[in-house]
Scaffold this motif. Structure first.
Motif, PDB file in Angstrom:
ATOM      1  N   LEU A  50      25.871 -16.458 -33.497  1.00 53.51           N
ATOM      2  CA  LEU A  50      27.404 -15.792 -32.862  1.00 53.51           C
ATOM      3  C   LEU A  50      28.347 -16.536 -32.967  1.00 53.51           C
ATOM      4  O   LEU A  50      29.592 -16.370 -33.300  1.00 53.51           O
ATOM      5  CB  LEU A  50      27.109 -15.644 -31.243  1.00 53.51           C
ATOM      6  N   VAL A  51      28.263 -17.994 -33.416  1.00 58.01           N
ATOM      7  CA  VAL A  51      29.213 -19.023 -33.401  1.00 58.01           C
ATOM      8  C   VAL A  51      30.156 -18.564 -34.502  1.00 58.01           C
ATOM      9  O   VAL A  51      31.198 -18.718 -34.413  1.00 58.01           O
ATOM     10  CB  VAL A  51      28.450 -20.353 -33.455  1.00 58.01           C
ATOM     11  N   PRO A  52      29.476 -18.532 -35.668  1.00 58.28           N
ATOM     12  CA  PRO A  52      30.583 -18.502 -36.785  1.00 58.28           C
ATOM     13  C   PRO A  52      31.783 -17.110 -36.566  1.00 58.28           C
ATOM     14  O   PRO A  52      32.867 -17.441 -36.904  1.00 58.28           O
ATOM     15  CB  PRO A  52      29.791 -18.222 -38.090  1.00 58.28           C
ATOM     16  N   ASN A  53      31.052 -16.096 -36.279  1.00 60.09           N
ATOM     17  CA  ASN A  53      32.108 -14.804 -35.718  1.00 60.09           C
ATOM     18  C   ASN A  53      33.007 -15.343 -34.644  1.00 60.09           C
ATOM     19  O   ASN A  53      34.159 -14.786 -34.857  1.00 60.09           O
ATOM     20  CB  ASN A  53      31.164 -13.748 -35.406  1.00 60.09           C
ATOM     21  N   ASN A 130      33.724  -8.519 -27.053  1.00 62.03           N
ATOM     22  CA  ASN A 130      32.346  -8.231 -27.285  1.00 62.03           C
ATOM     23  C   ASN A 130      31.642  -9.564 -27.779  1.00 62.03           C
ATOM     24  O   ASN A 130      30.406  -9.600 -27.256  1.00 62.03           O
ATOM     25  CB  ASN A 130      32.239  -7.269 -28.659  1.00 62.03           C
ATOM     26  N   LEU A 131      32.259 -10.456 -28.630  1.00 67.55           N
ATOM     27  CA  LEU A 131      31.466 -11.613 -28.730  1.00 67.55           C
ATOM     28  C   LEU A 131      31.542 -12.614 -27.347  1.00 67.55           C
ATOM     29  O   LEU A 131      30.188 -13.039 -27.248  1.00 67.55           O
ATOM     30  CB  LEU A 131      32.536 -12.542 -29.741  1.00 67.55           C
ATOM     31  N   GLU A 136      27.640 -14.621 -23.581  1.00 62.13           N
ATOM     32  CA  GLU A 136      27.107 -14.828 -22.058  1.00 62.13           C
ATOM     33  C   GLU A 136      25.551 -14.238 -21.877  1.00 62.13           C
ATOM     34  O   GLU A 136      24.839 -14.846 -21.123  1.00 62.13           O
ATOM     35  CB  GLU A 136      28.040 -14.027 -21.107  1.00 62.13           C
ATOM     36  N   GLY A 137      25.402 -13.137 -22.473  1.00 60.26           N
ATOM     37  CA  GLY A 137      23.999 -12.492 -22.521  1.00 60.26           C
ATOM     38  C   GLY A 137      23.075 -13.375 -22.929  1.00 60.26           C
ATOM     39  O   GLY A 137      22.094 -13.793 -22.357  1.00 60.26           O
ATOM     40  N   ASN A 140      22.269 -16.256 -21.082  1.00 60.70           N
ATOM     41  CA  ASN A 140      21.376 -16.075 -19.679  1.00 60.70           C
ATOM     42  C   ASN A 140      19.801 -15.859 -20.390  1.00 60.70           C
ATOM     43  O   ASN A 140      18.851 -16.403 -19.462  1.00 60.70           O
ATOM     44  CB  ASN A 140      21.951 -14.711 -19.103  1.00 60.70           C
ATOM     45  N   ARG A 141      19.609 -15.477 -21.507  1.00 58.94           N
ATOM     46  CA  ARG A 141      18.386 -15.255 -21.908  1.00 58.94           C
ATOM     47  C   ARG A 141      17.921 -16.556 -22.444  1.00 58.94           C
ATOM     48  O   ARG A 141      16.570 -16.618 -22.163  1.00 58.94           O
ATOM     49  CB  ARG A 141      18.486 -14.322 -23.569  1.00 58.94           C
ATOM     50  N   ILE A 142      18.685 -17.465 -22.570  1.00 60.61           N
ATOM     51  CA  ILE A 142      18.182 -18.998 -23.285  1.00 60.61           C
ATOM     52  C   ILE A 142      17.668 -19.515 -21.729  1.00 60.61           C
ATOM     53  O   ILE A 142      16.804 -20.095 -21.741  1.00 60.61           O
ATOM     54  CB  ILE A 142      19.230 -19.644 -23.630  1.00 60.61           C
TER      55      ILE A 142
END
Length: 201
Positions: A50-53, A130-131, A136-137, A140-142
């Motif tokens: 997700l980081v690059p976007n 959206n990002l 955030e999701g 939470n999964r981590i």
């Protein structure tokens, strides 16, 4: 006398059955811990992807402090260079290095989100929203994946140190070492706090 013989035979059968059931506990629980670790890695990779976007969206929408974006980019790059295989799960130095790199990315992302608060027009864009929701999701999964791994390691390490596992460990599984638990400082385990409410800026 016959009843005593039956009782002894029944006891022997029970003990053998119990031994056969317990002999596989160590490899079974080792596999569970490694599977839990794979899920931790999966969630960390999801975040790294997700980081690059996220960086590009922020860079394109606001005049950002370059130091903040650089810190996120560098932390993400370091995460990609620190690999931890299942065989390394019993190595405290490698585990600490891995956790340090992930903690640095968590910290850099937290700083990025604080800076974003200065740019309400950025927060209002659909792409950024959206990002942010995906990030955030993923955080939470981590957290969930880490808890599952901690529990799986606890069970596996307990097998190695308690009866009957300690016997099987000495006879059959002497090459198995206890796995390291996650040792990141509590502050680094916090999910980045992101407030996308109305800003006074």
């Amino acid at each position: 006398m016959r009843y005593v013989g039956f009782a002894v035979l029944a006891l022997v059968v029970i003990v053998i059955g119990w031994a056969l059931m317990s002999v596989n506990a160590i490899p079974r629980d080792e596999e569970s811990a490694q599977a839990a670790w794979a899920q931790v890695l999966n969630q960390y990779q999801r975040r790294a992807d997700l980081v690059p976007n996220l960086v590009e969206t922020v860079k394109g929408a606001a005049k950002f402090e370059q130091d903040t974006l650089t810190a996120v980019t560098e932390a993400r790059a370091k995460v990609g260079t620190v690999q931890l295989s299942p065989a390394d799960l019993s190595n405290p130095e490698k585990m600490n290095e891995f956790e340090s790199s992930q903690g640095a990315l968590t910290s850099a992302l937290s700083r990025l989100m604080v800076v974003v608060e200065k740019y309400p027009e950025l927060k209002a864009t659909e792409n950024f929203a959206n990002l942010q929701a995906q990030l955030e999701g993923t955080e939470n999964r981590i957290a969930v994946a880490r808890m599952d791994f901690i529990n799986a390691v606890r069970i596996y390490n307990t097998d190695l140190k308690t009866f009957p596992g300690v016997i099987w460990h000495s006879i059959l599984y002497g090459d198995r070492a206890p796995m390291q638990q996650l040792q990141v400082e509590p502050a680094k385990l916090d999910v980045p706090k992101v407030d996308f409410g109305t800003s006074g800026n």
